[in-house]
Design an enzyme around this catalytic site. Structure first.
Site, PDB file in Angstrom:
ATOM      1  CG  LEU A 129     -21.339   8.436  53.775  1.00 56.28           C
ATOM      2  CD1 LEU A 129     -22.331   8.168  54.915  1.00 56.28           C
ATOM      3  CD2 LEU A 129     -22.031   8.299  52.432  1.00 56.28           C
ATOM      4  CG  ASP A 130     -20.155  14.855  50.427  1.00 55.56           C
ATOM      5  OD1 ASP A 130     -19.034  14.380  50.145  1.00 55.56           O
ATOM      6  OD2 ASP A 130     -20.964  15.271  49.577  1.00 55.56           O
ATOM      7  CE  LYS A 131     -18.403  19.359  59.542  1.00 55.55           C
ATOM      8  NZ  LYS A 131     -17.626  20.609  59.798  1.00 55.55           N
TER       9      LYS A 131
END
Length: 374
Positions: free
Chosen positions: A146-148
């Site tokens: 997942l993106d940050k």
């Protein structure tokens, strides 16, 4: 130095993983920069075809690797030394677990925490997985990212066999992920499909993606509007049907409705006034995937919203029950407008009832004072 090109057969445990992850597992001395250089110069090949670090490999394929320095006799490869986690880090890792069995965890990743490390990124989920090893000999393994700044459900494999199984399902698109997002404005089409190819944006060093109809890779996202707050904002359900980097963020910005808080792709248009958080409002709400143990069992987990997202929902008057009543991963059809109104009315009625109870409670507390006045 050996002049021989090396060839490796992809084993079952590595089926479906990215090529850069394969190198990290089996040839850790070949860092990402070296692997990228081999790819650029055409020296890195899978089954004879040029390959990139992001390509996924399948069991039985042959990976061609350029020559490297031969190891010195008697010198073993250095083991990866991981720092000892603090008590706070151990507790934090435990607090993220929302599902656990013998093969997998599901974490509810908070926004602001990277999934993997990188340049100047020292705090990340991968670095905390040692806290979740428990009785297993092997360390838990990431199987997707997942993106940050994206929160929500993140699946973690507890064994190599489970990692290979999950990776195959992710690469085969049989794993289902459902996201919730708040977007700026209201889409004209309530239930639609975005089919726009995506590529790395030149000049950004691969840090940013964009729609590229000529050179981009196919990317498809289904979206469905759940509720709207006037013309200001909409709450949408997103289901990625492909797995491109930043796909949901790029697609929503491309149709003129950037995700609230996503300044990278929506710039200043991505932010709302009126006390709405400037953090990104993109949350992996639900993940469903076949269980490695078979027998038709599935891992099906829902992750609660982070605080800033839940507060924005409340501020905008959105009711979480509407999103969970019928979503794209269920066999039931989406709710009709009349059904949505019925749920909303029932919710409003229950809220009014609760408030009347609170007023009665306050009245009971003030009763003795009134009696004294009399």
């Amino acid at each position: 130095m050996s002049k021989d090109v090396r060839q490796f057969i992809v084993q079952a445990d590595d089926d479906g993983i990215r090529l850069d992850r394969w190198f990290k597992r089996h040839l850790p001395d070949a860092n990402f920069n070296l692997v990228s250089r081999w790819a650029r110069t055409g020296q890195l090949r899978v089954d004879g075809a040029r390959a990139t670090p992001g390509d996924r490999v399948a069991a039985g394929q042959t990976i061609r690797v350029p020559p490297a320095d031969a190891p010195k006799p008697g010198v073993s490869k250095p083991k990866i030394v991981r720092r000892k986690l603090s008590e706070d880090e151990l507790d934090f890792a435990e607090s993220m677990v929302i599902y656990k069995d013998e093969q997998a965890f599901v974490l509810n990743k908070p926004p602001g925490l990277a999934t993997q490390g990188g340049t100047k990124t020292t705090e990340h989920v991968d670095g905390l997985l040692g806290a979740l090893q428990y009785e297993n000999e092997g360390r838990p393994k990431l199987v997707h990212r997942l993106d940050k700044d994206t929160s929500g459900a993140l699946l973690i494999a507890r064994t190599s066999r489970a990692a290979a199984y999950f990776s195959k399902h992710f690469s085969g698109r049989s794993a289902k992920k459902l996201y919730w997002a708040l977007v700026v404005g209201v889409p004209d089409i309530e239930d639609g499909m975005i089919d726009l190819p995506i590529a790395k944006q030149p000049g950004t060093g691969g840090e940013k993606m964009h729609v590229d109809t000529k050179e981009g890779q196919p990317a498809r996202t289904r979206y469905r509007m759940i509720e709207q707050a006037g013309n200001r904002c909409a709450w949408v359900e997103l289901q990625p049907l492909t797995g491109r980097t930043h796909q949901l963020r790029v697609h929503m910005a491309a149709i003129g409705h950037p995700i609230v808080g996503d300044g990278k792709y929506g710039l200043q248009d991505a932010f709302l006034t009126g006390g709405i958080s400037r953090k990104m409002h993109l949350h992996a709400r639900r993940i469903r995937i076949d269980h490695p143990d078979g027998d038709g069992e599935k891992i099906d987990v829902t992750a609660d919203l982070p605080e800033h997202f839940a507060e924005s929902m409340k501020t905008l008057g959105f009711d979480v029950a509407l999103g969970d009543a019928s979503d794209a991963l269920d066999d039931r059809p989406p709710l009709s407008r009349e059904q949505k109104k019925s749920i909303a009315k029932a919710h409003a009625k229950s809220v009014r009832k609760e408030r009347r109870g609170e007023r009665r409670g306050r009245g009971e507390r003030t009763g003795p004072r009134d009696a004294k006045k009399k």
